[in-house]
Design an enzyme around this catalytic site. Structure first.
Site, PDB file in Angstrom:
ATOM      1  CE  LYS A 185      27.966 -24.608  -0.478  1.00  0.00           C
ATOM      2  NZ  LYS A 185      26.783 -25.495  -0.339  1.00  0.00           N
ATOM      3  NE  ARG A 244      24.507 -22.441  -5.596  1.00  0.00           N
ATOM      4  CZ  ARG A 244      24.502 -21.907  -4.376  1.00  0.00           C
ATOM      5  NH1 ARG A 244      25.280 -20.909  -4.075  1.00  0.00           N
ATOM      6  NH2 ARG A 244      23.727 -22.419  -3.449  1.00  0.00           N
ATOM      7  NE  ARG A 303      20.596 -23.720   6.343  1.00  0.00           N
ATOM      8  CZ  ARG A 303      21.272 -23.846   5.207  1.00  0.00           C
ATOM      9  NH1 ARG A 303      22.532 -24.236   5.229  1.00  0.00           N
ATOM     10  NH2 ARG A 303      20.693 -23.606   4.053  1.00  0.00           N
ATOM     11  NE  ARG A 322      19.020 -20.107   3.238  1.00  0.00           N
ATOM     12  CZ  ARG A 322      20.070 -20.526   2.538  1.00  0.00           C
ATOM     13  NH1 ARG A 322      21.268 -20.513   3.097  1.00  0.00           N
ATOM     14  NH2 ARG A 322      19.930 -20.960   1.320  1.00  0.00           N
ATOM     15  NE  ARG A 366      18.547 -24.285  -1.454  1.00  0.00           N
ATOM     16  CZ  ARG A 366      18.536 -24.269  -0.116  1.00  0.00           C
ATOM     17  NH1 ARG A 366      17.416 -24.475   0.552  1.00  0.00           N
ATOM     18  NH2 ARG A 366      19.640 -24.045   0.546  1.00  0.00           N
TER      19      ARG A 366
HETATM   20  P1  AMP Z   1      23.180 -20.396  -0.551  1.00  0.00           P
HETATM   21  O1  AMP Z   1      23.059 -19.541   0.671  1.00  0.00           O
HETATM   22  O2  AMP Z   1      24.590 -20.503  -1.049  1.00  0.00           O
HETATM   23  O3  AMP Z   1      22.487 -21.720  -0.404  1.00  0.00           O
HETATM   24  O4  AMP Z   1      22.403 -19.612  -1.723  1.00  0.00           O
HETATM   25  C1  AMP Z   1      21.012 -19.367  -1.631  1.00  0.00           C
HETATM   26  C2  AMP Z   1      20.436 -19.124  -3.011  1.00  0.00           C
HETATM   27  O5  AMP Z   1      21.076 -17.977  -3.605  1.00  0.00           O
HETATM   28  C3  AMP Z   1      20.665 -20.251  -4.019  1.00  0.00           C
HETATM   29  O6  AMP Z   1      19.706 -21.289  -3.919  1.00  0.00           O
HETATM   30  C4  AMP Z   1      20.558 -19.482  -5.329  1.00  0.00           C
HETATM   31  O7  AMP Z   1      19.212 -19.203  -5.658  1.00  0.00           O
HETATM   32  C5  AMP Z   1      21.247 -18.152  -4.999  1.00  0.00           C
HETATM   33  N1  AMP Z   1      22.700 -18.188  -5.305  1.00  0.00           N
HETATM   34  C6  AMP Z   1      23.737 -18.062  -4.432  1.00  0.00           C
HETATM   35  N2  AMP Z   1      24.925 -18.145  -5.073  1.00  0.00           N
HETATM   36  C7  AMP Z   1      24.631 -18.330  -6.381  1.00  0.00           C
HETATM   37  C8  AMP Z   1      25.409 -18.521  -7.563  1.00  0.00           C
HETATM   38  N3  AMP Z   1      26.751 -18.552  -7.532  1.00  0.00           N
HETATM   39  N4  AMP Z   1      24.749 -18.688  -8.747  1.00  0.00           N
HETATM   40  C9  AMP Z   1      23.413 -18.656  -8.814  1.00  0.00           C
HETATM   41  N5  AMP Z   1      22.610 -18.507  -7.747  1.00  0.00           N
HETATM   42  C10 AMP Z   1      23.208 -18.332  -6.541  1.00  0.00           C
END
Ligand code: AMP
Length: 216
Positions: free
Chosen positions: A13, A90, A129, A162, A173
C-alpha cells in the site's frame, strides 16, 4: 483520484501510494506514518498509540478517527484535489466514521482499492523492509537494497527497521487484518465502491493501470 487503500500489512500500500503521489501529484495520507510521527514527537496521541503499535494491535477507533478528521478538515483544500488514504479505515466503525468525516470536510471519495496478497509474500516483504524516516522511501534488504547499506538513496538519511516488522508481530497484524479489516472489503463492495487488484503484481504495473484509467 481520491481513494482508500485496503490490504494486509506488506500488500504494498505504502509503495503504491508513493508512486501514485509522484505521478498524479495527489496527497498521500498514511495513518501509520502520522502515528509514528506523533510517537517520535512524544505527543499525547503518540504516548497513547505506542503501546498498541509495538504489539501489533490496532489503536482505538476514537483516537485514529479524531486524527483523520483533524487532517481532512485542516487540509480540506489540498485533499479536495486528490488523495491516497493508506491505513484508514481499518474497522467497520472507522469506515462509518469516515463517511461522517467526508460529509463534514466535503473532500469527496472515489473508491476503495483492495490489494490482495498471500501470507508467505507478506512475510518475505516485511521482514526485510527498511524505511527512510526523512523522505519515506522504502527499501528491502535483499529484493530492493539501497545503493549504500543502511543509507537512503534519495536523501542520504539513515534507514530504520520498524519495531513492529518482526515475524511474530507480522503474523499477529495479519490476523488483526483478517478479523477487523476484511469486513470493510465487504462494506465497500456492497456499496459498489470496491476495486480489487493482485497485490503480488509489481506496484509499477498496478500504478500504470490506475494512472491510465484516471487520465481517461
Ligand atoms: P501501518 O504503517 O499502516 O502498518 O500502521 C502501523 C500501526 O499503526 C498498525 O499496526 C496499528 O497499530 C496503527 N494504525 C495505523 N492506522 C490505524 C488505524 N486506522 N486504526 C488503528 N490502528 C492503526
Amino acid at each position: 483520484m481520491k481513494i482508500v487503500l485496503l490490504g494486509p500489512p506488506g500488500a504494498g500500500k505504502g509503495t503504491l501510494a508513493k508512486k501514485l503521489k509522484e505521478d498524479l501529484g495527489v496527497a498521500h495520507v498514511s495513518t501509520g506514518d502520522i502515528l509514528r510521527d506523533e510517537i517520535s514527537r512524544e505527543t499525547p496521541y503518540g504516548h497513547e498509540a505506542q503501546q498498541y503499535i509495538d504489539k501489533g494491535f490496532l489503536v482505538p477507533d476514537a483516537l485514529i478517527s479524531e486524527i483523520v478528521e483533524k487532517k481532512f478538515c485542516t487540509d480540506q483544500h489540498e485533499l479536495s484535489k486528490g488523495y491516497i488514504l493508506d491505513g484508514f479505515p481499518r474497522t467497520v466503525p472507522q469506515a462509518q466514521e469516515f463517511e461522517k468525516i467526508l460529509e463534514k470536510s466535503q473532500v469527496g471519495f472515489d473508491f476503495a482499492l483492495y490489494m490482495e496478497v498471500e501470507l508467505p509474500m507478506i512475510i518475505l516483504r516485511i521482514t526485510g523492509r527498511r524505511s527512510c524516516p526523512h523522505c519515506g522511501a522504502v527499501y528491502h534488504a535483499t529484493r530492493r537494497p539501497s545503493k549504500e547499506e543502511g543509507i537512503c538513496d534519495v536523501c542520504g538519511s539513515h534507514l530504520f527497521e520498524r519495531n513492529d516488522d518482526n515475524e511474530d508481530t507480522i503474523r499477529h497484524r495479519v490476523n488483526v487484518f483478517m478479523e477487523s479489516t476484511l469486513p470493510i472489503v465487504d462494506y465497500y463492495e456492497k456499496r459498489n465502491l470496491l476495486r480489487r487488484v493482485n497485490g503480488n503484481d509489481d506496484p509499477e504495473e498496478i500504478r500504470d493501470k490506475l494512472v491510465n484509467e484516471d487520465k481517461r
